[in-house]
Design a protein around this motif. Structure first.
Motif, PDB file in Angstrom:
ATOM      1  N   ARG A  27      12.932 -13.457  50.510  1.00  0.00           N
ATOM      2  CA  ARG A  27      11.624 -13.471  51.170  1.00  0.00           C
ATOM      3  C   ARG A  27      10.626 -14.318  50.385  1.00  0.00           C
ATOM      4  NH1 ARG A  27      10.216  -7.463  53.285  1.00  0.00           N
ATOM      5  NH2 ARG A  27       8.540  -8.654  54.268  1.00  0.00           N
ATOM      6  N   ARG A  44      11.528 -17.971  51.146  1.00  0.00           N
ATOM      7  CA  ARG A  44      11.130 -18.381  52.499  1.00  0.00           C
ATOM      8  C   ARG A  44       9.621 -18.477  52.636  1.00  0.00           C
ATOM      9  NH1 ARG A  44      16.016 -14.964  54.358  1.00  0.00           N
ATOM     10  NH2 ARG A  44      17.546 -16.605  54.797  1.00  0.00           N
ATOM     11  N   THR A  45       8.889 -17.768  51.782  1.00  0.00           N
ATOM     12  CA  THR A  45       7.434 -17.904  51.771  1.00  0.00           C
ATOM     13  C   THR A  45       7.031 -19.324  51.397  1.00  0.00           C
ATOM     14  OG1 THR A  45       7.072 -15.570  51.237  1.00  0.00           O
ATOM     15  CG2 THR A  45       5.302 -17.103  50.663  1.00  0.00           C
ATOM     16  N   ASN A  58       8.985 -21.847  52.061  1.00  0.00           N
ATOM     17  CA  ASN A  58       9.728 -22.703  52.991  1.00  0.00           C
ATOM     18  C   ASN A  58      10.999 -23.290  52.378  1.00  0.00           C
ATOM     19  OD1 ASN A  58       9.971 -23.833  55.606  1.00  0.00           O
ATOM     20  ND2 ASN A  58       9.175 -25.800  54.863  1.00  0.00           N
ATOM     21  N   GLU A  90      15.174 -22.326  51.805  1.00  0.00           N
ATOM     22  CA  GLU A  90      16.265 -21.432  52.152  1.00  0.00           C
ATOM     23  C   GLU A  90      16.947 -20.903  50.888  1.00  0.00           C
ATOM     24  OE1 GLU A  90      17.503 -20.035  55.018  1.00  0.00           O
ATOM     25  OE2 GLU A  90      15.518 -20.739  55.680  1.00  0.00           O
TER      26      GLU A  90
END
Length: 302
Positions: free
Chosen positions: A201, A204-205, A207, A209
């Motif tokens: 998480r 992904r914050t 951007n 993967e």
């Protein structure tokens, strides 16, 4: 060994710096604290003891003679204060730790020199600079130097609260865990990546993967600043500040599920009276429980 437990960390008493002071004294007593680190400095270590009305000599004697676990130490601190602390003084102290800036030229020169960045005033936050200094020295001295204390059971003591220049909580901890796993050094109770935990998480914050980050760290063994530079490169030089702020608020205020609360209490051998639900505090004291057990050979209360 570099003390990766930062000034931002706190336990159930919610006193910033106190866990770091505890850990440094224990590491020095075990003869493995990096020689450039004092166990009790004239700065934050001295100040946190004063905020808690603790006698320095008495506190050091207790820690050195007993090598207590962190919760045992907090119980002792409470006893020295007749069971009650001045919450207002502690809240003011915590705010000063979180917002402190380095202004002394000699301190800035030393810190930026250890990190390997220009002393140009671009970064003045003591939180960020001290974190980067610890992580850089750990990377260069302990990890690359194959320090003997790194025996394949390294607890990732960088906290979810810690952040670097990108201001993203958890990101330095994610970097550390992946890096340690790539060297077969990560404590076996810790995954370097899960499907839905804080690590993916956090990535992904910004951007990124998770698979890409894992591959980059495993293939390149970057320093933390090199890792952040790679993230910026994947994002055309910037991250979404609004997304970062929302993420940080979530991390700092997260409450564990009842299942996780029970699990950590069982690990620590604590009675679950419902008073400890903060994911930050529970994760901290679980980390410190494992690190203390490894340091002391499993002895001592936690």
């Amino acid at each position: 060994m570099i003390p990766l437990l930062s000034s931002l960390c706190y336990g159930p008493l919610e006193v910033c710096q106190l866990p770091r002071t505890w850990w440094k004294v224990l590491l020095r007593n075990a003869n493995i604290l990096d020689e450039e680190y004092p166990d009790v400095s004239e700065g934050l270590d001295k100040s946190v003891l004063e905020v808690l009305n603790l006698d320095r000599s008495k506190t050091l004697a207790y820690l050195r003679e007993n090598m207590p676990g962190y919760l045992q130490f907090e119980a002792w601190v409470l006893r020295q204060n007749d069971g009650a602390l001045d919450r207002n003084s502690i809240d003011n102290w915590n705010e000063s730790v979180r917002t402190r800036i380095h202004t002394r030229p000699d301190k800035l020169e030393e810190t930026t020199g250890d990190i390997g960045i220009p002393n140009d005033g671009a970064v003045t936050s003591a939180v960020v600079l001290n974190g980067l200094q610890d992580w850089s020295l750990f990377y260069n001295r302990d990890l690359k130097g194959e320090f003997s204390a790194l025996d394949g059971r390294v607890v990732p003591l960088i906290s979810s609260l810690d952040y670097g220049p990108l201001n993203v909580c958890q990101l330095p901890r994610t970097w550390l865990k992946i890096l340690l796993r790539s060297r077969n050094l990560l404590h076996p109770d810790y995954p370097d990546m899960t499907e839905d935990g804080l690590d993916p998480r956090a990535l992904r914050t910004v951007n990124v993967e998770p698979h890409d980050a894992v591959c980059f760290i495993r293939d390149n063994a970057p320093s933390y600043l090199d890792f952040e530079a790679w993230i910026l490169g994947e994002n055309d030089g910037r991250v979404d500040a609004g997304a970062v702020d929302a993420w940080n608020a979530f991390v700092r205020n997260r409450i564990h599920s009842n299942e996780k609360i029970v699990d950590i209490h069982n690990t620590l051998g604590l009675e679950n009276d419902g008073s400890l639900t903060s994911a930050v505090v529970l994760n901290h004291i679980e980390d410190w429980h494992f690190a203390h057990a490894d340091l002391t050979g499993g002895g001592g209360a936690s």
